[in-house]
Design an enzyme around this catalytic site. Sequence first.
Site, PDB file in Angstrom:
ATOM      1  N   HIS A 192      12.896  12.418  31.489  1.00 44.59           N
ATOM      2  CA  HIS A 192      12.965  11.679  30.146  1.00 44.59           C
ATOM      3  C   HIS A 192      12.434  13.109  29.142  1.00 44.59           C
ATOM      4  O   HIS A 192      11.857  13.835  29.419  1.00 44.59           O
ATOM      5  CB  HIS A 192      11.502  10.792  30.311  1.00 44.59           C
ATOM      6  CG  HIS A 192      11.814   9.537  30.510  1.00 44.59           C
ATOM      7  ND1 HIS A 192      12.433   9.291  31.937  1.00 44.59           N
ATOM      8  CD2 HIS A 192      11.798   8.223  30.153  1.00 44.59           C
ATOM      9  CE1 HIS A 192      12.128   8.159  32.498  1.00 44.59           C
ATOM     10  NE2 HIS A 192      11.946   7.302  31.218  1.00 44.59           N
ATOM     11  N   GLU A 195      12.918  11.639  23.264  1.00 42.11           N
ATOM     12  CA  GLU A 195      12.745  10.057  22.813  1.00 42.11           C
ATOM     13  C   GLU A 195      11.738  10.410  21.606  1.00 42.11           C
ATOM     14  O   GLU A 195      11.855  10.439  20.447  1.00 42.11           O
ATOM     15  CB  GLU A 195      12.235   9.259  23.914  1.00 42.11           C
ATOM     16  CG  GLU A 195      11.983   7.915  23.460  1.00 42.11           C
ATOM     17  CD  GLU A 195      11.433   7.210  24.693  1.00 42.11           C
ATOM     18  OE1 GLU A 195      11.168   5.977  24.523  1.00 42.11           O
ATOM     19  OE2 GLU A 195      10.776   7.859  25.516  1.00 42.11           O
ATOM     20  N   ASP A 273      15.750  -0.122  30.116  1.00 41.00           N
ATOM     21  CA  ASP A 273      14.574   0.656  29.955  1.00 41.00           C
ATOM     22  C   ASP A 273      13.418  -0.177  30.534  1.00 41.00           C
ATOM     23  O   ASP A 273      13.230  -0.107  31.550  1.00 41.00           O
ATOM     24  CB  ASP A 273      14.137   1.180  28.766  1.00 41.00           C
ATOM     25  CG  ASP A 273      13.216   2.068  28.633  1.00 41.00           C
ATOM     26  OD1 ASP A 273      12.866   2.762  29.696  1.00 41.00           O
ATOM     27  OD2 ASP A 273      12.742   2.705  27.589  1.00 41.00           O
ATOM     28  N   ASP A 274      13.050  -0.938  29.600  1.00 42.94           N
ATOM     29  CA  ASP A 274      11.799  -2.341  29.985  1.00 42.94           C
ATOM     30  C   ASP A 274      12.054  -3.314  29.542  1.00 42.94           C
ATOM     31  O   ASP A 274      11.703  -3.816  28.450  1.00 42.94           O
ATOM     32  CB  ASP A 274      10.445  -1.637  29.600  1.00 42.94           C
ATOM     33  CG  ASP A 274      10.363  -0.251  30.173  1.00 42.94           C
ATOM     34  OD1 ASP A 274       9.691  -0.271  31.296  1.00 42.94           O
ATOM     35  OD2 ASP A 274      10.133   0.600  29.324  1.00 42.94           O
TER      36      ASP A 274
END
Length: 330
Positions: A192, A195, A273-274
């Site tokens: 990651h 972001e 993602d979620d």
Amino acid sequence: MIVPVTVPKAELHCHIEGAAPPTLVKRLAEQHGIDLSHVLNGNGKFIWSDFSSFLKAYDAASAVFKTPSDYALLSETYFRMLAAEGAIYGEIFISPDHAQAAGLSYRSYVEGLAAGMERAKTDTAIEGRMIAIGVRHFGAAAVERVVKDVIGNPHPLVTGFGLAGDERSGHPANFAKAFRMASEAGLGTTAHAGEFAGPESIVAALEFLRVKRIGHGVRAIEDKDLVRRLAEEGVVLEVCPGSNIALGVYTHLRFHPVNILRREGVKITINSDDPPFFGTTLGREYASVADTFGWSFDDLMSVTRTAIEAAFCDPATKNRLLVRLDSAAR
């Protein structure tokens, strides 16, 4: 308008605990006697307002998964949902730290998830793989512990290693050893970056972790040289537009840089993602970018092809997936 289910889809960036439908979370909470009224409202939606409260809601919801059979139910549910939207492949981020908090060994956790994935595959033909993640704000030793667990307990469906957590915590150089161990063991690697942290976090991940995939990575748009580098080196971005909007990285999808990055030659994939936390699904993500940016059927097929080519699976599986993709184009 494109009918989303007609486009075969592939997902590379989804946290399995964060993919749990509220109905399943509620059911398991009642079964285990856990009060979730502070994070799950009467309408069946997760309660959060910013990144910090999202993480608290995420951890609370994750805590209802206590046994290998709970995790099997979670992975089976999610992969069936993916397949129902036309997905032919999905990679999930798995969190050994969450399993440990639930009192499960790494092996039990993985075996539970694998059992659910296999059940979904038997009925829907969807392929799936797992990427074990270390949490950067837990520190280098914790991240190295995760990769040692993965290497010491090999499973055919665990094919990748990644880094998640607060991008602003811990420089990627701290995790170089863990990523070197993962690469030497033959695992695909991703991290990651870009972001909540800026383009410099992407550069650091490329330099110190030697990854060819970046989770999110959208803030590369703030550095023209970096955009050019990503395109030239073929680095794949696991873009999650709905997540970025929900968490306030961008205010509206029309201001999201995914279309510009793609036009500049950067390899783009679309991911959820979620999903229940952000009110989305993989199908909705494909449909929303198509509607907002005017992407065609062929454009979306290209996005899926990029994901399959970048997938952390064996060549034979990859070839089968590409054949399935090509058959939908005829």
